[in-house]
Design a protein around this motif. Structure first.
Motif, PDB file in Angstrom:
ATOM      1  N   ILE A  83      -2.872  11.545   4.294  1.00 27.43           N
ATOM      2  CA  ILE A  83      -3.806  10.575   3.718  1.00 27.43           C
ATOM      3  C   ILE A  83      -3.215   9.175   3.753  1.00 27.43           C
ATOM      4  O   ILE A  83      -3.900   8.196   4.092  1.00 27.43           O
ATOM      5  N   LEU A  84      -1.937   9.053   3.437  1.00 27.30           N
ATOM      6  CA  LEU A  84      -1.284   7.749   3.490  1.00 27.30           C
ATOM      7  C   LEU A  84      -1.255   7.205   4.912  1.00 27.30           C
ATOM      8  O   LEU A  84      -1.489   6.007   5.134  1.00 27.30           O
ATOM      9  N   LEU A  85      -0.994   8.067   5.880  1.00 27.95           N
ATOM     10  CA  LEU A  85      -1.037   7.633   7.276  1.00 27.95           C
ATOM     11  C   LEU A  85      -2.437   7.181   7.664  1.00 27.95           C
ATOM     12  O   LEU A  85      -2.610   6.201   8.402  1.00 27.95           O
ATOM     13  N   GLY A  86      -3.458   7.883   7.172  1.00 30.82           N
ATOM     14  CA  GLY A  86      -4.833   7.483   7.461  1.00 30.82           C
ATOM     15  C   GLY A  86      -5.179   6.133   6.856  1.00 30.82           C
ATOM     16  O   GLY A  86      -5.826   5.299   7.513  1.00 30.82           O
ATOM     17  N   LEU A  87      -4.758   5.912   5.615  1.00 27.65           N
ATOM     18  CA  LEU A  87      -5.031   4.625   4.968  1.00 27.65           C
ATOM     19  C   LEU A  87      -4.338   3.476   5.688  1.00 27.65           C
ATOM     20  O   LEU A  87      -4.939   2.421   5.928  1.00 27.65           O
ATOM     21  N   THR A  88      -3.069   3.666   6.031  1.00 25.04           N
ATOM     22  CA  THR A  88      -2.341   2.606   6.710  1.00 25.04           C
ATOM     23  C   THR A  88      -2.879   2.366   8.114  1.00 25.04           C
ATOM     24  O   THR A  88      -2.931   1.225   8.583  1.00 25.04           O
ATOM     25  N   ALA A  89      -3.291   3.440   8.810  1.00 26.51           N
ATOM     26  CA  ALA A  89      -3.870   3.265  10.140  1.00 26.51           C
ATOM     27  C   ALA A  89      -5.193   2.502  10.058  1.00 26.51           C
ATOM     28  O   ALA A  89      -5.482   1.633  10.899  1.00 26.51           O
ATOM     29  N   TYR A  90      -6.001   2.810   9.041  1.00 27.40           N
ATOM     30  CA  TYR A  90      -7.258   2.085   8.858  1.00 27.40           C
ATOM     31  C   TYR A  90      -6.997   0.617   8.550  1.00 27.40           C
ATOM     32  O   TYR A  90      -7.674  -0.283   9.084  1.00 27.40           O
ATOM     33  N   TYR A  91      -6.003   0.341   7.728  1.00 28.14           N
ATOM     34  CA  TYR A  91      -5.671  -1.041   7.404  1.00 28.14           C
ATOM     35  C   TYR A  91      -5.170  -1.784   8.644  1.00 28.14           C
ATOM     36  O   TYR A  91      -5.572  -2.926   8.903  1.00 28.14           O
ATOM     37  N   LEU A  92      -4.290  -1.152   9.415  1.00 22.14           N
ATOM     38  CA  LEU A  92      -3.792  -1.799  10.625  1.00 22.14           C
ATOM     39  C   LEU A  92      -4.909  -2.038  11.632  1.00 22.14           C
ATOM     40  O   LEU A  92      -4.893  -3.040  12.356  1.00 22.14           O
ATOM     41  N   ARG A  93      -5.859  -1.142  11.687  1.00 25.30           N
ATOM     42  CA  ARG A  93      -6.990  -1.343  12.592  1.00 25.30           C
ATOM     43  C   ARG A  93      -7.794  -2.565  12.193  1.00 25.30           C
ATOM     44  O   ARG A  93      -8.203  -3.364  13.048  1.00 25.30           O
ATOM     45  N   ILE A  94      -8.008  -2.750  10.898  1.00 22.12           N
ATOM     46  CA  ILE A  94      -8.729  -3.941  10.426  1.00 22.12           C
ATOM     47  C   ILE A  94      -7.953  -5.202  10.751  1.00 22.12           C
ATOM     48  O   ILE A  94      -8.516  -6.211  11.206  1.00 22.12           O
ATOM     49  N   VAL A  95      -6.628  -5.166  10.545  1.00 14.16           N
ATOM     50  CA  VAL A  95      -5.797  -6.336  10.819  1.00 14.16           C
ATOM     51  C   VAL A  95      -5.838  -6.694  12.300  1.00 14.16           C
ATOM     52  O   VAL A  95      -6.005  -7.867  12.675  1.00 14.16           O
ATOM     53  N   LEU A  96      -5.686  -5.708  13.159  1.00 15.27           N
ATOM     54  CA  LEU A  96      -5.705  -5.972  14.602  1.00 15.27           C
ATOM     55  C   LEU A  96      -7.066  -6.493  15.053  1.00 15.27           C
ATOM     56  O   LEU A  96      -7.148  -7.369  15.930  1.00 15.27           O
ATOM     57  N   LYS A  97      -8.133  -5.976  14.459  1.00 19.35           N
ATOM     58  CA  LYS A  97      -9.463  -6.465  14.818  1.00 19.35           C
ATOM     59  C   LYS A  97      -9.650  -7.907  14.405  1.00 19.35           C
ATOM     60  O   LYS A  97     -10.221  -8.717  15.147  1.00 19.35           O
ATOM     61  N   GLN A  98      -9.166  -8.277  13.225  1.00 21.07           N
ATOM     62  CA  GLN A  98      -9.272  -9.666  12.782  1.00 21.07           C
ATOM     63  C   GLN A  98      -8.454 -10.591  13.668  1.00 21.07           C
ATOM     64  O   GLN A  98      -8.888 -11.693  13.992  1.00 21.07           O
ATOM     65  N   GLU A  99      -7.271 -10.133  14.080  1.00 15.26           N
ATOM     66  CA  GLU A  99      -6.458 -10.963  14.959  1.00 15.26           C
ATOM     67  C   GLU A  99      -7.131 -11.150  16.322  1.00 15.26           C
ATOM     68  O   GLU A  99      -7.045 -12.221  16.926  1.00 15.26           O
ATOM     69  N   GLU A 100      -7.802 -10.100  16.825  1.00 13.97           N
ATOM     70  CA  GLU A 100      -8.508 -10.248  18.091  1.00 13.97           C
ATOM     71  C   GLU A 100      -9.688 -11.203  17.966  1.00 13.97           C
ATOM     72  O   GLU A 100      -9.951 -12.005  18.886  1.00 13.97           O
ATOM     73  N   ILE A 129       0.838  -1.204   0.000  1.00 12.30           N
ATOM     74  CA  ILE A 129       0.000   0.000   0.000  1.00 12.30           C
ATOM     75  C   ILE A 129       0.868   1.246   0.000  1.00 12.30           C
ATOM     76  O   ILE A 129       0.618   2.214  -0.746  1.00 12.30           O
ATOM     77  N   ILE A 130       1.901   1.248   0.821  1.00 15.59           N
ATOM     78  CA  ILE A 130       2.790   2.416   0.888  1.00 15.59           C
ATOM     79  C   ILE A 130       3.531   2.604  -0.430  1.00 15.59           C
ATOM     80  O   ILE A 130       3.605   3.721  -0.972  1.00 15.59           O
ATOM     81  N   TRP A 131       4.086   1.524  -0.977  1.00 19.53           N
ATOM     82  CA  TRP A 131       4.909   1.644  -2.176  1.00 19.53           C
ATOM     83  C   TRP A 131       4.091   2.033  -3.405  1.00 19.53           C
ATOM     84  O   TRP A 131       4.527   2.847  -4.213  1.00 19.53           O
ATOM     85  N   VAL A 132       2.902   1.459  -3.545  1.00 18.50           N
ATOM     86  CA  VAL A 132       2.090   1.778  -4.719  1.00 18.50           C
ATOM     87  C   VAL A 132       1.518   3.179  -4.620  1.00 18.50           C
ATOM     88  O   VAL A 132       1.437   3.908  -5.616  1.00 18.50           O
ATOM     89  N   PHE A 133       1.119   3.594  -3.428  1.00 18.35           N
ATOM     90  CA  PHE A 133       0.510   4.919  -3.263  1.00 18.35           C
ATOM     91  C   PHE A 133       1.472   6.033  -3.645  1.00 18.35           C
ATOM     92  O   PHE A 133       1.052   7.082  -4.130  1.00 18.35           O
TER      93      PHE A 133
END
Length: 332
Positions: free
Chosen positions: A312-329, A260-264
């Protein structure tokens, strides 16, 4: 006649009295408290050179960019060495215009499409590497590494030759296959065709990282788990979902995050192919910031767009990490 010698007493040898206080340290000795303090500081001392280099190479340019975003700086001020502060005017002009939001939406869609293609194709190739024999695996790995090691500008130039209008290899092959209308087709004349070329280039460059990363992850899976699944009568798909995927999931999360970071921020590919054209229809946020800042000589405006791009990139990555952490929980 036997001579007996008197044996020394079995007690401790006499010597000078120990004048050290209980719990004290003699010369050259380190107290437990000092040793623990030094052990606690050791990781920070080891990280200090990396942190200093990060602050010097990334932090200082970022600070300069933020300061520049609050200035009205064009070629006249630059030549006269005049600093003209204008507060939030650059941000206000950017955020109230339609172009910024149009480019932002285009950048998000562009990133989503490319990351999805890279992860799917790279994952399939990574699983293929795990199934191939040694010779075929080595051959494919060499090809992936060579593609991965090619500089971005060199790879972009090769793709410009491949998709050239008159003497491009792609048009020549399509013409030979019966699509004669594609003999002189200009791939950079429309928005969709330009994005197609850029997407093929980015996917081709990104697949090796994903494939090699996932192949390395498959080597950490114990073979006993597959044997146990086979004894239980699990099918190939069932074995993949119950054995392979749980091990690959952390690698998939981390790799997707990096993609996500590299393509953006894929500035070089988009700008080199067609400069964000035609008619600025293929500009993504990094290209948009460059065109507005350097191309139109609105340096403060370009700096403001660059800062907003980072947010915006920080927001996208934070949203993605939030989804990942929620799935792991949920899985836990």
């Amino acid at each position: 006649m036997t001579v007996q010698t008197e044996r020394p007493p079995s007690g401790p040898a006499e010597g000078p009295p120990d004048v050290r206080k209980p719990g004290g340290a003699g010369p050259g000795r380190t107290t437990p408290r000092a040793a623990s303090r030094a052990g606690a500081l050791a990781p920070y001392l080891l990280l200090l050179p990396a942190c200093a280099a990060t602050v010097l190479l990334l932090g200082w340019p970022l600070l300069k960019d933020v300061l520049l975003s609050f200035q009205n700086l064009n070629m006249a001020q630059l030549i006269q060495h005049v600093t003209e502060w204008n507060g939030f005017d650059n941000y206000r002009e950017v955020l109230t215009g339609e172009d910024f939001w149009r480019v932002t939406l285009r950048s998000i869609l562009f990133t989503a499409v490319n990351v999805a293609l890279v992860m799917v194709l790279g994952g399939l190739i990574g699983l293929l590497l795990a199934r191939l024999g040694k010779r075929m695996r080595l051959t494919l790995l060499i090809g992936l590494v060579l593609a991965w090691a090619m500089p971005v500008v060199a790879a972009t130039t090769v793709y410009q030759w491949l998709f050239a209008q008159r003497f491009g290899v792609v048009n020549w092959v399509l013409d030979r296959l019966g699509w004669h209308s594609m003999a002189d087709y200009s791939w950079t004349s429309s928005q969709m065709s330009t994005f197609f070329v850029v997407t093929v280039l980015i996917v081709w460059q990104s697949i090796p990282f994903v494939a090699i990363n996932l192949y390395a992850a498959t080597t950490t899976i114990p073979g006993e788990l597959y044997e146990a699944a086979a004894l239980d009568g699990a099918s190939a798909w069932r074995s993949f979902t119950t054995v392979t995927m749980p091990f690959l999931r952390p690698f998939l999360y981390a790799t997707t995050f990096l993609e996500i970071i590299w393509v953006f921020k894929a500035f070089v590919q988009v700008f080199t192919i067609n400069g964000g054209g035609p008619d600025r229809l293929t500009e993504i946020l990094p290209v948009y910031a460059y065109v507005e800042g350097v191309g139109n000589q609105h340096y403060g405006m370009g700096a403001a767009i660059a800062v907003l791009t980072i947010l915006i990139l920080l927001g996208l990555t934070a949203y993605y990490l939030r989804i990942v952490l929620k799935q792991e929980e949920d899985e836990a």
